[in-house]
Design a protein around this motif. Sequence first.
Motif, PDB file in Angstrom:
ATOM      1  N   ARG A   6      17.515  -5.781  53.060  1.00 56.17           N
ATOM      2  CA  ARG A   6      18.186  -4.645  53.700  1.00 56.17           C
ATOM      3  C   ARG A   6      17.379  -3.366  53.457  1.00 56.17           C
ATOM      4  O   ARG A   6      17.085  -3.023  52.317  1.00 56.17           O
ATOM      5  CB  ARG A   6      19.607  -4.487  53.151  1.00 56.17           C
ATOM      6  CG  ARG A   6      20.464  -5.742  53.364  1.00 56.17           C
ATOM      7  CD  ARG A   6      21.057  -5.754  54.758  1.00 56.17           C
ATOM      8  NE  ARG A   6      21.638  -7.049  55.099  1.00 56.17           N
ATOM      9  CZ  ARG A   6      22.663  -7.209  55.936  1.00 56.17           C
ATOM     10  NH1 ARG A   6      23.232  -6.156  56.507  1.00 56.17           N
ATOM     11  NH2 ARG A   6      23.105  -8.405  56.231  1.00 56.17           N
ATOM     12  N   ASP A 145      22.756  -4.760  60.800  1.00 53.46           N
ATOM     13  CA  ASP A 145      22.359  -5.882  59.941  1.00 53.46           C
ATOM     14  C   ASP A 145      21.111  -5.579  59.107  1.00 53.46           C
ATOM     15  O   ASP A 145      20.637  -6.433  58.356  1.00 53.46           O
ATOM     16  CB  ASP A 145      22.221  -7.189  60.731  1.00 53.46           C
ATOM     17  CG  ASP A 145      21.096  -7.165  61.741  1.00 53.46           C
ATOM     18  OD1 ASP A 145      20.250  -6.248  61.671  1.00 53.46           O
ATOM     19  OD2 ASP A 145      21.064  -8.052  62.600  1.00 53.46           O
ATOM     20  N   GLU A 146      20.620  -4.353  59.222  1.00 48.70           N
ATOM     21  CA  GLU A 146      19.566  -3.885  58.312  1.00 48.70           C
ATOM     22  C   GLU A 146      20.141  -3.041  57.178  1.00 48.70           C
ATOM     23  O   GLU A 146      19.403  -2.597  56.296  1.00 48.70           O
ATOM     24  CB  GLU A 146      18.557  -3.014  59.079  1.00 48.70           C
ATOM     25  CG  GLU A 146      17.842  -3.719  60.210  1.00 48.70           C
ATOM     26  CD  GLU A 146      16.965  -2.770  61.001  1.00 48.70           C
ATOM     27  OE1 GLU A 146      15.744  -3.003  61.037  1.00 48.70           O
ATOM     28  OE2 GLU A 146      17.503  -1.797  61.579  1.00 48.70           O
ATOM     29  N   VAL A 148      23.300  -1.550  54.318  1.00 52.78           N
ATOM     30  CA  VAL A 148      24.297  -1.859  53.293  1.00 52.78           C
ATOM     31  C   VAL A 148      25.152  -0.627  53.046  1.00 52.78           C
ATOM     32  O   VAL A 148      24.623   0.482  52.977  1.00 52.78           O
ATOM     33  CB  VAL A 148      23.630  -2.237  51.941  1.00 52.78           C
ATOM     34  CG1 VAL A 148      24.675  -2.699  50.931  1.00 52.78           C
ATOM     35  CG2 VAL A 148      22.567  -3.296  52.139  1.00 52.78           C
ATOM     36  N   THR A 165      27.837  -3.526  58.678  1.00 50.69           N
ATOM     37  CA  THR A 165      26.829  -3.548  57.625  1.00 50.69           C
ATOM     38  C   THR A 165      27.244  -4.539  56.543  1.00 50.69           C
ATOM     39  O   THR A 165      28.394  -4.986  56.507  1.00 50.69           O
ATOM     40  CB  THR A 165      26.676  -2.167  56.955  1.00 50.69           C
ATOM     41  OG1 THR A 165      27.843  -1.887  56.160  1.00 50.69           O
ATOM     42  CG2 THR A 165      26.485  -1.064  58.000  1.00 50.69           C
TER      43      THR A 165
END
Length: 214
Positions: A6, A145-146, A148, A165
Amino acid sequence: MDLRDRTHWIFDLDGTLTVAVHDFAAFKASQGLPADRDILRGLETVSAQRATEIRTALRQWEADLAHAAVPGPGVIDLLEHLRGRGRQLAVLTRNTRANALRTLRAAGLHAFFDARDVAGRDSAAPKPAPDGLFRQLALWGAHPDEAVMVGDYLFDVVAGRAAGTATVLLDTHGRHGHPDSADLVFSELSELTSRLATQPPGQSIGGPHASQKS
Ligand SMILES: [Mg+2]
């Protein structure tokens, strides 16, 4: 889920990057706000004039606490680790943006964040709404989805989930009791840093102090 992949990390501020000092229950009681609602929603239950007075008191209370902020245990190590890997870092708080910047300076954490990437309740609809996360991802040009979302409260997890996320819950006192609500739950940020530093490629995160969903 391998969090080492991430690249974009969004942090809650109070109680996550700094030691929790806000006694929200006491503030609500002092202002006659309902105990069973968070402060911002409680403002919807009073007159417009009273809401304005309470907002002023809230900003002052938050500003006073901001000047005394200290970093939470393990925070600097985690941020240095992420920065060392070239990760993008942001702050998303239900505090005001001005108080967030004050808090970061007082805690000595301001150098880790571009001021552009510090957002408060005046930047977008506050958590648990996902708006602030969408706004930050758009600023970065990043995909959920990259990213957090790391926080110490259920609203942080709910907002992260809604934005798509990964979610990390810092549950210092084991208060929340619902580890499945977040992708990962840690009682200390040092545990997260250790996982990021040592996890071999292709292996899942897990262990005695971490729980993982699916
Ligand atoms: Mg918090």
